[in-house]
Design an enzyme around this catalytic site. Structure first.
Site, PDB file in Angstrom:
ATOM      1  N   CYS A   1       1.640 -22.919  24.422  1.00 11.92           N
ATOM      2  CA  CYS A   1       1.551 -22.381  23.062  1.00 11.92           C
ATOM      3  C   CYS A   1       0.157 -21.792  22.944  1.00 11.92           C
ATOM      4  CB  CYS A   1       1.744 -23.485  22.032  1.00 11.92           C
ATOM      5  SG  CYS A   1       1.463 -22.929  20.328  1.00 11.92           S
ATOM      6  N   THR A   2       0.086 -20.582  22.402  1.00 10.80           N
ATOM      7  CA  THR A   2      -1.208 -19.895  22.414  1.00 10.80           C
ATOM      8  C   THR A   2      -2.199 -20.461  21.388  1.00 10.80           C
ATOM      9  OG1 THR A   2      -0.213 -18.164  21.031  1.00 10.80           O
ATOM     10  CG2 THR A   2      -0.328 -17.756  23.398  1.00 10.80           C
ATOM     11  N   HIS A   3      -1.748 -21.429  20.595  1.00  8.54           N
ATOM     12  CA  HIS A   3      -2.702 -22.130  19.712  1.00  8.54           C
ATOM     13  C   HIS A   3      -3.497 -23.202  20.462  1.00  8.54           C
ATOM     14  CE1 HIS A   3      -0.302 -20.409  16.504  1.00  8.54           C
ATOM     15  NE2 HIS A   3      -1.129 -20.904  15.602  1.00  8.54           N
TER      16      HIS A   3
ATOM     17  N   ASP B   1       1.486 -11.998  17.999  1.00  7.77           N
ATOM     18  CA  ASP B   1       1.816 -13.431  17.912  1.00  7.77           C
ATOM     19  C   ASP B   1       2.433 -13.669  16.537  1.00  7.77           C
ATOM     20  OD1 ASP B   1       1.716 -16.275  18.519  1.00  7.77           O
ATOM     21  OD2 ASP B   1      -0.018 -16.424  17.210  1.00  7.77           O
ATOM     22  N   SER B   2       2.954 -14.864  16.338  1.00  5.08           N
ATOM     23  CA  SER B   2       3.462 -15.228  15.017  1.00  5.08           C
ATOM     24  C   SER B   2       2.336 -15.292  13.984  1.00  5.08           C
ATOM     25  CB  SER B   2       4.133 -16.598  15.098  1.00  5.08           C
ATOM     26  OG  SER B   2       3.195 -17.554  15.553  1.00  5.08           O
TER      27      SER B   2
ATOM     28  N   GLU C   1      -3.745 -24.606  12.886  1.00 10.93           N
ATOM     29  CA  GLU C   1      -3.898 -23.545  11.871  1.00 10.93           C
ATOM     30  C   GLU C   1      -4.645 -24.071  10.646  1.00 10.93           C
ATOM     31  OE1 GLU C   1      -2.237 -20.261  11.172  1.00 10.93           O
ATOM     32  OE2 GLU C   1      -1.301 -19.996  13.129  1.00 10.93           O
TER      33      GLU C   1
ATOM     34  N   CYS D   1       2.529 -15.009  22.540  1.00 12.43           N
ATOM     35  CA  CYS D   1       3.184 -16.133  21.884  1.00 12.43           C
ATOM     36  C   CYS D   1       4.280 -16.629  22.824  1.00 12.43           C
ATOM     37  CB  CYS D   1       3.793 -15.649  20.568  1.00 12.43           C
ATOM     38  SG  CYS D   1       4.830 -16.848  19.732  1.00 12.43           S
ATOM     39  N   ASN D   2       4.264 -17.918  23.118  1.00 15.28           N
ATOM     40  CA  ASN D   2       5.289 -18.458  24.014  1.00 15.28           C
ATOM     41  C   ASN D   2       6.668 -18.432  23.380  1.00 15.28           C
ATOM     42  OD1 ASN D   2       4.077 -20.060  26.584  1.00 15.28           O
ATOM     43  ND2 ASN D   2       2.588 -19.929  24.938  1.00 15.28           N
TER      44      ASN D   2
ATOM     45  N   TYR E   1       6.923 -19.342  14.402  1.00 20.63           N
ATOM     46  CA  TYR E   1       8.083 -18.886  15.164  1.00 20.63           C
ATOM     47  C   TYR E   1       8.772 -20.075  15.869  1.00 20.63           C
ATOM     48  CZ  TYR E   1       7.166 -13.775  15.045  1.00 20.63           C
ATOM     49  OH  TYR E   1       7.005 -12.458  14.680  1.00 20.63           O
ATOM     50  N   GLY E   2       7.985 -21.105  16.134  1.00 23.45           N
ATOM     51  CA  GLY E   2       8.484 -22.215  16.950  1.00 23.45           C
ATOM     52  C   GLY E   2       9.703 -22.914  16.384  1.00 23.45           C
TER      53      GLY E   2
END
Ligand code: DGL
Length: 271
Positions: A190-192, A14-15, A158, A77-78, A46-47
């Site tokens: 989004c994986t967050h 992932d980022s 984050e 990560c999308n 990354y977004g």
């Protein structure tokens, strides 16, 4: 040559540390798999990056994971899945199987939401790519998808801002956007976002199905491993967690995403 050993690790990247939500679902479902996680913390988010930049980072990370002998690489990560999956698939073709976080979710939507209105929230990169809309239309033309970029959410998470007044207000502002009016389901692209799933659920109060991809991605990985005789069925797993830039704050946050604080090792992408 594709690696054919059950004990070879699963690579997950992932980022940053958001992809640990996917790693956590993999650990739950596949408790004997060895796992190597790579968070590209030197380049997050990354977004907001260009497709070309994300492709370059993803290739470098795939090289690291291949050198460590991974049998599968999961793009957790999308943003990277939308920008770099096709390229990575071509790049690692003979060396490992590659899985993204978008296709298992698209399969779920096309099977269960025919004739429905589906909303999606994600980074600018993911939303601008139009990849979910394209893939869903390929699978079922009778689903309408409304997508909204929600770029404040990943940095907010984050920073540890969730389940509080500020996060409630930011989430509500986004979800009240007219684009998301009258939806039956909302994709957390989004994986967050699994970390704010509870808040999103309470915003909708049961009116909308809130879908996160971590479990369907883990299930899709499980299917691949079983079908290809690559499932690790016994033994105590080893997990390693690498980041391209180390800070104590990243390490402290790992517990939120992985449900257990882990030790991060620094592994620069460019030497
Ligand atoms: N985890 C990333 C994703 O799923 C979002 C964070 C970022 O922008 O780097 O898209």
């Amino acid at each position: 040559m594709m690696i054919k050993e059950e004990s070879a690790p699963i690579g997950v990247f992932d980022s940053g540390i958001g992809g640990l939500t996917v790693a956590q679902a993999i650990r739950q479902l596949l408790p004997h798999e060895n796992m190597i996680y790579f968070g590209d913390t030197a380049h997050l988010p990354y977004g907001d990056k260009s497709e070309a930049a994300i492709q370059a980072y993803s290739i470098k990370i795939a090289d690291v994971l291949l050198r460590k002998g991974c049998k599968v690489i999961v793009i957790a990560c999308n943003s990277a899945s939308s920008a770099a999956y096709e390229l990575l698939k071509e790049y690692v073709r003979k060396d490992a199987y590659i899985l993204n976080v978008i296709d298992p979710m698209v399969a779920l939507i096309t099977h269960h939401y025919a004739g429905k209105n589906v909303g999606l929230i994600g980074t600018k990169r993911t939303v601008q790519s139009g990849i979910y809309a394209n893939k869903i239309t390929e699978g079922n033309q009778n689903i309408s998808l409304q997508s909204l970029a929600t770029p404040l959410l990943a940095p907010m998470i984050e920073e540890g801002f969730f389940n509080n007044q500020i996060s409630h207000e930011i989430i509500a502002q986004y979800l009240e956007d007219p684009i998301l009016k009258d939806i039956d389901a909302l994709v957390l692209a989004c994986t967050h976002y699994p970390l704010i799933k509870k808040e999103i659920n309470s915003f909708y109060n049961g009116r909308v199905d809130v879908l996160d991809s971590s479990i369907v991605v883990a299930e899709s990985l499980q299917n691949y491993l079983i079908e290809n005789d690559l499932l690790n069925r016994t033994g105590q797993p080893k997990h390693h967690f690498f980041v391209s830039d180390y800070t104590e704050a990243f390490e402290a946050s790992t517990g939120l995403f992985f449900q257990e604080k882990v030790t991060l090792e620094r592994h620069p992408l460019w030497n």
